[in-house]
Design a protein around this motif. Structure first.
Motif, PDB file in Angstrom:
ATOM      1  N   HIS A  79     -46.143 -41.400  16.603  1.00 42.21           N
ATOM      2  CA  HIS A  79     -46.531 -42.095  15.376  1.00 42.21           C
ATOM      3  C   HIS A  79     -47.015 -43.513  15.625  1.00 42.21           C
ATOM      4  CE1 HIS A  79     -44.390 -39.343  12.285  1.00 42.21           C
ATOM      5  NE2 HIS A  79     -44.667 -38.662  13.387  1.00 42.21           N
ATOM      6  N   HIS A  80     -46.575 -44.147  16.685  1.00 47.22           N
ATOM      7  CA  HIS A  80     -46.902 -45.546  16.887  1.00 47.22           C
ATOM      8  C   HIS A  80     -48.414 -45.756  17.000  1.00 47.22           C
ATOM      9  CE1 HIS A  80     -46.293 -49.712  18.005  1.00 47.22           C
ATOM     10  NE2 HIS A  80     -47.104 -49.545  19.033  1.00 47.22           N
ATOM     11  N   THR A 129     -57.002 -39.337  10.763  1.00 43.77           N
ATOM     12  CA  THR A 129     -55.845 -38.450  10.897  1.00 43.77           C
ATOM     13  C   THR A 129     -56.092 -37.479  12.049  1.00 43.77           C
ATOM     14  OG1 THR A 129     -56.736 -36.789   9.367  1.00 43.77           O
ATOM     15  CG2 THR A 129     -55.454 -38.608   8.410  1.00 43.77           C
ATOM     16  N   GLY A 185     -49.960 -42.296  14.129  1.00 43.26           N
ATOM     17  CA  GLY A 185     -49.540 -42.333  12.732  1.00 43.26           C
ATOM     18  C   GLY A 185     -49.051 -41.026  12.162  1.00 43.26           C
ATOM     19  N   GLY A 186     -48.903 -39.998  12.981  1.00 40.76           N
ATOM     20  CA  GLY A 186     -48.410 -38.712  12.484  1.00 40.76           C
ATOM     21  C   GLY A 186     -49.408 -38.030  11.565  1.00 40.76           C
ATOM     22  N   GLU A 187     -48.901 -37.223  10.625  1.00 38.63           N
ATOM     23  CA  GLU A 187     -49.768 -36.485   9.717  1.00 38.63           C
ATOM     24  C   GLU A 187     -50.556 -37.409   8.798  1.00 38.63           C
ATOM     25  OE1 GLU A 187     -47.868 -33.442   7.516  1.00 38.63           O
ATOM     26  OE2 GLU A 187     -47.140 -32.348   9.281  1.00 38.63           O
TER      27      GLU A 187
END
Length: 447
Positions: free
Chosen positions: A165-166, A269, A169-171
């Motif tokens: 995520h860093h 994304t 940013g994930g989903e």
């Protein structure tokens, strides 16, 4: 024998094996100049002079065409020029986009003193850096093994984008603001039309750079390695190094496209590096024609039109894209530009007029067959998906009952009747084409 086989076989025989290099490119500079002028003027054709606003839909679609043109051209550096079937090309597009978001955040905070116009170059370097890492592994192999390795790379990066995520940013992805108040020309880039012209400029620069690469020794050796890598080895060159350099450079240009994507939408994304986008790059390059330099651009424009335009009118637009791709692979393996190039000798001989009537005779049953196919697909769609969404099929202002027999009967009559009619006219067209090719053979041999 299949329906369109007489046409496809006749045209394919005349085209033969082409090389995605300078010998296969259109040489008319005025054509490309006209296309550039059209790209510059197009947003103003849909400008509302009453409200003094550009069409947001048109500008967004044109911007998408520019980004996808860079992606498709960079993919063709692998597939068309080097014969490398990659399944992870979106990885470099996506990493360029992710990196650009972080570059924009740094620039907005004052930590990166770089104008917005130059940030796509850093995006390209990000794609290049990742391409060096993965290219070192993937280009040790070729053909099927290379494709399998790139498939694994694509899945690896998609998973990484969801896990780490860093950076990714994930989903939800990562976002930024392109208005960093630092421009070479004093633009704010708040208006989408300003971003469009930035995309157009980078598309032009990238296309010219990739065109130049086809004329370099590397570009020629990529063609040679694609056609006969053993002979390249015999000549003293390293095919693996040729593949590696093409892979790395294609990653650079894909990264530029991803950077423009991030600047346009201000969010990236995991979709930007997932397999569907890699498949889109393949579709655009192949449908447009991998044997000609401008083919991927044509494919990018066509696929973007289908995605942006047809998707608004039909839930089944992906069916049409799939059928188009299958049809091109079977009946026109050299793509749309390949079909255009096949007519070159006939046009230069001044005999294209003899094909006008045969083309009209083929076109009419082809449209009838297409009408029937679209009718069947849309009726089936509204019978299932449309019913679930509460939608009603409307044609020319009249509601169509998808449960009635008559609409289905009319669609199948057009489809099957048009198919048989098209088969007859296609055979007639094939005879005319073969006759023209026979007449031109002595002239071409003398030349």
């Amino acid at each position: 024998m299949s329906t369109a086989e007489p046409i496809s076989k006749a045209i394919s025989r005349s085209l033969g094996r082409s090389i995605a290099g300078p010998a296969a490119m259109p040489t008319q500079g005025w054509v490309w100049t006209a296309l550039l002028i059209a790209a510059v003027a197009m947003p103003w054709l849909f400008y509302n002079y009453t409200t003094h606003r550009h069409s947001g839909f048109v500008v967004s679609m044109l911007s998408q065409m520019g980004m996808m043109s860079i992606l498709a051209l960079s993919y063709n550096m692998l597939l068309g020029q080097a014969g490398l079937f990659s399944l992870c090309h979106a990885t470099f597009f996506g990493i360029g986009g992710y990196a650009t978001i972080h570059f924009l955040n740094l620039a907005g905070a004052g930590s990166l003193p770089l104008p917005l116009e130059l940030i796509p170059f850093l995006s390209g370097l990000s794609g290049l850096g990742l391409a060096i890492v993965f290219g070192y592994m993937a280009t040790k192999q070729r053909a099927t093994a290379f494709a399998m390795i790139t498939l694994g790379i694509g899945e690896l990066m998609t998973t990484a984008a969801l896990m780490f995520h860093h950076f990714f940013g994930g989903e939800g992805g990562v976002n930024s603001n392109r208005m960093i108040d630092h421009s070479l020309f004093g633009f704010k880039y708040g208006a989408s039309i300003q971003v469009y012209y930035l995309i157009l400029a980078w598309t032009l620069l990238s296309a010219l750079a990739m065109l130049f690469l086809t004329r370099t020794p590397l570009g020629r050796m990529a063609n040679a390695s694609r056609d006969n890598f053993e002979r390249v080895q015999f000549m003293g060159y390293d095919p693996r190094m040729v593949r590696f350099l093409q892979f790395v450079l294609s990653g650079f240009f894909a990264g530029i496209g991803g950077g423009l994507y991030a600047i346009t939408y201000e969010i990236v994304t995991f979709d930007a590096l997932a397999a569907p986008l890699s498949a889109n790059a393949l579709l655009m390059a192949y449908i447009g024609g991998i044997s000609a330099f401008g083919g991927p651009i044509l494919g990018a424009v066509l696929i973007t039109l289908l995605q942006s335009g047809v998707s608004l009118m039909s839930n089944s637009w992906l069916v049409y894209v799939g059928v188009l791709f299958i049809s091109m692979v079977i009946f026109a393996p050299n793509g749309i530009m390949g079909l255009v190039e096949a007519h070159g000798p006939i046009v230069r001989a001044g005999r294209f007029g003899r094909l006008l009537v045969p083309y009209v005779r083929v076109l009419i049953p082809g449209l009838v067959m297409l009408l029937g196919f679209v009718g069947v697909v849309e009726l089936a769609s509204f019978l299932t998906i449309g019913a679930a969404q509460g939608k009603t099929l409307v044609l020319f202002g009249s509601k169509i009952d998808v449960h009635a027999v008559l609409p289905w009967l009319a669609a199948f009559v057009c489809l099957i009747g048009g198919l048989f009619w098209f088969r007859i006219e296609a055979q007639s067209f094939g005879r005319v084409w073969d006759g023209l090719m026979s007449e031109l053979k002595p002239q071409r041999s003398a030349a």
